[in-house]
Design a protein around this motif. Structure first.
Motif, PDB file in Angstrom:
ATOM      1  N   ALA A  72      -1.589 -27.380 -18.308  1.00  0.00           N
ATOM      2  CA  ALA A  72      -0.875 -28.663 -18.362  1.00  0.00           C
ATOM      3  C   ALA A  72       0.384 -28.613 -17.509  1.00  0.00           C
ATOM      4  CB  ALA A  72      -0.530 -29.008 -19.810  1.00  0.00           C
ATOM      5  N   ALA A  73       1.142 -27.522 -17.633  1.00  0.00           N
ATOM      6  CA  ALA A  73       2.361 -27.382 -16.833  1.00  0.00           C
ATOM      7  C   ALA A  73       2.036 -27.285 -15.354  1.00  0.00           C
ATOM      8  CB  ALA A  73       3.142 -26.151 -17.288  1.00  0.00           C
ATOM      9  N   ALA A  74       0.966 -26.544 -15.035  1.00  0.00           N
ATOM     10  CA  ALA A  74       0.568 -26.387 -13.633  1.00  0.00           C
ATOM     11  C   ALA A  74       0.149 -27.729 -13.038  1.00  0.00           C
ATOM     12  CB  ALA A  74      -0.575 -25.382 -13.522  1.00  0.00           C
ATOM     13  N   ARG A  75      -0.560 -28.526 -13.808  1.00  0.00           N
ATOM     14  CA  ARG A  75      -1.011 -29.831 -13.303  1.00  0.00           C
ATOM     15  C   ARG A  75       0.180 -30.707 -12.910  1.00  0.00           C
ATOM     16  NH1 ARG A  75      -2.297 -35.076 -14.861  1.00  0.00           N
ATOM     17  NH2 ARG A  75      -4.208 -35.879 -13.879  1.00  0.00           N
ATOM     18  N   VAL A  76       1.214 -30.714 -13.741  1.00  0.00           N
ATOM     19  CA  VAL A  76       2.401 -31.507 -13.439  1.00  0.00           C
ATOM     20  C   VAL A  76       3.027 -31.067 -12.128  1.00  0.00           C
ATOM     21  CG1 VAL A  76       4.754 -32.047 -14.195  1.00  0.00           C
ATOM     22  CG2 VAL A  76       2.882 -32.040 -15.852  1.00  0.00           C
TER      23      VAL A  76
END
Length: 248
Positions: free
Chosen positions: A85-89
């Motif tokens: 999730a953090a990487a996607r942002v």
């Protein structure tokens, strides 16, 4: 491509090895990245910036304080959040025109095979033999090229397993499934720039596979020693008795 894309990717489009055709291949490609740690972070960043049309990010872990020394997609505020999730942002902040699908968990068996079959290229950025053997078997079965990287302490290695070339080896040709040498960063340590070097080169090999330019590392293993800043290249051969690809 529209005018904005032509401008965004102009520095690589002007390379004769890429050109318009290569960029269009990137935009229509799908890359499966298994592992969003020290290797997966730089690999994903460069592929997002290069204009890979779709990325599927797979990782079961949450961001931990100890990750921040080398996993540069994350910041202190991400601690406790799912890595995918953090990487996607962060990746959409780099390039919001690409598609990013996330899987917070481990892919196994048919689920892994299904995702591999959808991919143009697979990047193995995991850190254990069990996952690597499973990913390799799925790629051999699906005839999808695999870019494999590893790093520990002050050493890294990188290769490509592309069984579309009939005499190419696979991961199982090199390593025995009985091996129990599952070295981890938590037990052995690792220097951040080492995983950065290997992860970046995984992205480079993926771009070469997608666009079709240059000679990939298929059949060659590159070994990096950060202590001496030396690279070694080892020729790899397929094992005719390999239980994964020997009968392919």
């Amino acid at each position: 491509m529209n005018d904005e894309q032509l401008l965004r990717y102009s520095r690589q489009i002007m390379l004769p090895q890429v050109d318009i055709e290569g960029q269009e291949r990137l935009l229509s490609s799908s890359v499966l990245i298994l592992g969003l740690g020290g290797l997966g972070c730089p690999a994903a960043q460069y592929l997002a910036a290069a204009g890979v049309g779709k990325m599927v990010l797979v990782d079961p872990d949450a961001v931990d304080t100890t990750n921040l020394q080398r996993q540069l997609l994350y910041c202190a505020d991400d601690q406790g959040a799912a890595k995918v999730a953090a990487a996607r942002v962060r990746l959409l902040a780099v390039n919001d025109s690409i598609q990013i699908e996330t899987i917070h968990g481990r892919l196994e068996d048919e689920g892994l095979l299904e995702q591999v079959r959808k991919a143009t290229v697979v990047l193995d950025c995991t850190d254990n033999f069990t996952s690597r053997f499973a990913i390799n078997a799925a790629c051999v079965r699906s005839s999808v090229p695999l870019v494999s990287g590893a790093a520990i302490r002050l050493n890294g290695q990188l290769t490509v397993y592309d069984r579309r070339q009939s005499d190419a080896p696979c991961y199982r040709c090199l390593y025995d499934e009985q091996s129990n040498e599952n070295l981890s960063c938590s037990e052995s340590g690792v220097l951040g720039p080492v995983v950065g070097v290997i992860g970046t080169m995984q992205a480079l090999e993926a771009i070469k596979l997608i666009t079709g330019f240059g000679k990939t590392l298929n059949g060659r293993l590159m070994i990096f020693d950060a202590m001496t800043m030396e690279w070694q290249t080892v020729r790899l051969q397929a094992d005719p008795e390999c239980p994964v690809c020997g009968q392919a």
